[in-house]
Design an enzyme around this catalytic site. Structure first.
Site, PDB file in Angstrom:
ATOM      1  N   GLY A 134       0.838  -0.901  -0.202  1.00 58.83           N
ATOM      2  CA  GLY A 134      -0.123   0.115  -0.066  1.00 58.83           C
ATOM      3  C   GLY A 134       0.688   1.808  -0.020  1.00 58.83           C
ATOM      4  O   GLY A 134       2.013   1.150   0.255  1.00 58.83           O
ATOM      5  N   ALA A 138       8.307   4.602   4.676  1.00 59.75           N
ATOM      6  CA  ALA A 138       9.660   4.291   6.202  1.00 59.75           C
ATOM      7  C   ALA A 138       9.041   5.269   6.711  1.00 59.75           C
ATOM      8  O   ALA A 138       9.288   4.861   8.199  1.00 59.75           O
ATOM      9  CB  ALA A 138      10.893   3.292   5.376  1.00 59.75           C
ATOM     10  N   LYS A 189       3.690  -1.598 -10.251  1.00 61.25           N
ATOM     11  CA  LYS A 189       3.415   0.205  -9.643  1.00 61.25           C
ATOM     12  C   LYS A 189       5.306   0.494  -9.760  1.00 61.25           C
ATOM     13  O   LYS A 189       4.834   1.448 -10.261  1.00 61.25           O
ATOM     14  CB  LYS A 189       3.217   0.772  -8.712  1.00 61.25           C
ATOM     15  CG  LYS A 189       3.306  -0.077  -7.120  1.00 61.25           C
ATOM     16  CD  LYS A 189       4.115   0.917  -6.578  1.00 61.25           C
ATOM     17  CE  LYS A 189       4.652   0.322  -5.287  1.00 61.25           C
ATOM     18  NZ  LYS A 189       5.919   0.593  -4.594  1.00 61.25           N
ATOM     19  N   ASP A 242      -1.521   2.975  -3.798  1.00 66.38           N
ATOM     20  CA  ASP A 242       0.517   3.136  -4.390  1.00 66.38           C
ATOM     21  C   ASP A 242       1.049   3.780  -4.871  1.00 66.38           C
ATOM     22  O   ASP A 242       1.714   3.927  -5.383  1.00 66.38           O
ATOM     23  CB  ASP A 242       0.841   1.773  -3.934  1.00 66.38           C
ATOM     24  CG  ASP A 242       1.909   1.018  -3.168  1.00 66.38           C
ATOM     25  OD1 ASP A 242       2.766   2.704  -2.770  1.00 66.38           O
ATOM     26  OD2 ASP A 242       1.933   0.258  -3.126  1.00 66.38           O
ATOM     27  N   THR A 246       3.710   6.061  -5.337  1.00 70.93           N
ATOM     28  CA  THR A 246       4.946   6.253  -5.877  1.00 70.93           C
ATOM     29  C   THR A 246       5.433   6.928  -7.477  1.00 70.93           C
ATOM     30  O   THR A 246       6.882   6.886  -7.452  1.00 70.93           O
ATOM     31  CB  THR A 246       5.428   5.044  -5.983  1.00 70.93           C
ATOM     32  OG1 THR A 246       4.662   4.369  -7.104  1.00 70.93           O
ATOM     33  CG2 THR A 246       5.675   4.306  -4.376  1.00 70.93           C
ATOM     34  N   ARG A 253      12.197   5.191  -3.936  1.00 64.74           N
ATOM     35  CA  ARG A 253      13.664   4.696  -4.112  1.00 64.74           C
ATOM     36  C   ARG A 253      13.224   5.008  -6.150  1.00 64.74           C
ATOM     37  O   ARG A 253      13.895   4.436  -6.913  1.00 64.74           O
ATOM     38  CB  ARG A 253      14.020   3.948  -3.716  1.00 64.74           C
ATOM     39  CG  ARG A 253      14.159   3.819  -2.597  1.00 64.74           C
ATOM     40  CD  ARG A 253      15.070   2.686  -2.304  1.00 64.74           C
ATOM     41  NE  ARG A 253      14.861   2.481  -0.821  1.00 64.74           N
ATOM     42  CZ  ARG A 253      16.087   2.026   0.213  1.00 64.74           C
ATOM     43  NH1 ARG A 253      15.849   1.021  -1.131  1.00 64.74           N
ATOM     44  NH2 ARG A 253      16.013   1.562   1.616  1.00 64.74           N
ATOM     45  N   ASN A 254      12.197   3.701  -5.845  1.00 64.13           N
ATOM     46  CA  ASN A 254      11.685   3.996  -8.043  1.00 64.13           C
ATOM     47  C   ASN A 254      11.480   5.051  -8.543  1.00 64.13           C
ATOM     48  O   ASN A 254      11.494   5.535 -10.132  1.00 64.13           O
ATOM     49  CB  ASN A 254      10.660   2.895  -8.189  1.00 64.13           C
ATOM     50  CG  ASN A 254      10.969   1.057  -8.104  1.00 64.13           C
ATOM     51  OD1 ASN A 254      11.692   0.838  -8.237  1.00 64.13           O
ATOM     52  ND2 ASN A 254      10.232   1.242  -6.536  1.00 64.13           N
TER      53      ASN A 254
END
Length: 328
Positions: A134, A138, A189, A242, A246, A253-254
């Site tokens: 989801g 962090a 994703k 998600d 992102t 990170r992606n």
């Protein structure tokens, strides 16, 4: 099913964050870390190298003993997707029958095309596989900022019990029995987030970013439908939710990997030492899509860029010059 003892495998940023939220939920938490230096740092400093300023809850026990971690009532497996098989294989001999093993990696295994719960079922046949996914970073979770995710297991009652066990005032897991849908959203994703990062890195503008995310979601939906995902899962937290997160934040990170590619860095250097799961997932996703005849032009372009078959500019041109068609 009452769960009071939880182990988290993986002492990186996400593993530490999940250990924190389980402690906030009032559970007894063991945090297992394989790397000796990182385990020593976590135990001695009570702070993650990856989450500066976040102090570990006093109730979290840090260990490098896998058997000790296995003396829990549920486990969160916070390891990279391509390492899931080796970790579960090592763990299998120590866990009790019907132990819930919750995969927290968003990816698909190279070669086998297996999702994380399939690897768990194969390597630890007596365990109960589950998946957590989801829109969540962090740093947000570790600091107790409001976050909602999806936790899925084939047995709806077990999924509900696991969701209740890790929920806290700021961390809300919705539960589901659509395991495959949750896994597909999390894996696909990441590839699309790389594409969104390229758009940002190339300075193509907000309109292009919106178009990319929307058409990317269409790809994700087609892929999910072909592999049996429920529509409501794909439009929920572990799918659309998600994807939105992102594809819009450098915390991903992606996305950051894509930004570096968009600015001209080569794939082999753009990650800057950080794990971008989408780079591993892209070729596997495409192989699986071809097997079911699923059209995924954005993911295809990203896989070609990562394999050095197309430059970023050629990939953009290939998408912009596709035949005009109806929206679907």
């Amino acid at each position: 099913m009452t769960i009071n003892r939880i182990a988290v495998l993986g002492g990186g940023a996400w593993g530490t964050a999940l250990a924190q939220t389980c402690a906030r939920a009032g559970r007894s938490v063991t945090l297992w870390e394989n790397d000796a230096a990182n385990a020593e740092h976590l135990a001695a400093k009570r702070e993650s190298r990856f989450l500066p300023g976040v102090r570990l809850d006093v109730g979290i026990k840090v260990t490098r003993d896998l058997a000790e971690a296995a003396r829990s009532e549920a486990m969160l497996l916070v390891v990279p997707a391509q390492a899931m098989r080796s970790v579960v294989t090592a763990l299998a001999r120590s866990i009790s029958e019907r132990m819930p093993l919750i995969a927290c990696a968003k990816g698909i295994e190279h070669g086998t095309h297996k999702f994380m719960t399939e690897i768990i079922a194969e390597c630890a046949p007596g365990a109960v596989p589950a998946i957590l996914s989801g829109p969540s970073f962090a740093a947000d979770v570790a600091r107790g900022l409001p976050t909602a995710v999806t936790l899925a297991a084939t047995d709806a009652k077990i999924a509900g019990a696991l969701a209740n066990a890790i929920s806290s005032a700021s961390f809300r897991p919705y539960h589901s029995s659509d395991v495959r849908g949750v896994e597909i959203g999390g894996a696909a994703k990441n590839v699309l987030a790389i594409a969104a990062g390229i758009v940002a890195g190339r300075g193509l503008g907000a309109s292009a970013a919106a178009a990319l995310t929307t058409r990317g979601f269409a790809e994700l939906t087609r892929f999910g439908k072909a592999f049996g995902a429920r529509p409501e899962t794909l439009t929920g937290l572990s799918g659309l939710g998600d994807l939105i997160l992102t594809c819009s934040s450098p915390q991903s990170r992606n996305f950051s990997f894509g930004v570096a590619l968009g600015k001209g860095e080569r794939p082999d250097s753009a990650a800057h030492g950080k794990l971008a799961e989408g780079a591993f997932t892209a070729p596997v996703l495409l192989e699986m899509a071809r097997e079911r005849d699923v059209e995924m032009p954005i993911s295809t372009a990203i896989a070609a860029v990562l394999a050095d078959r197309l430059s970023v500019d050629e990939a953009i041109e290939s998408l912009l010059t596709r035949p005009i068609k109806s929206e679907e």
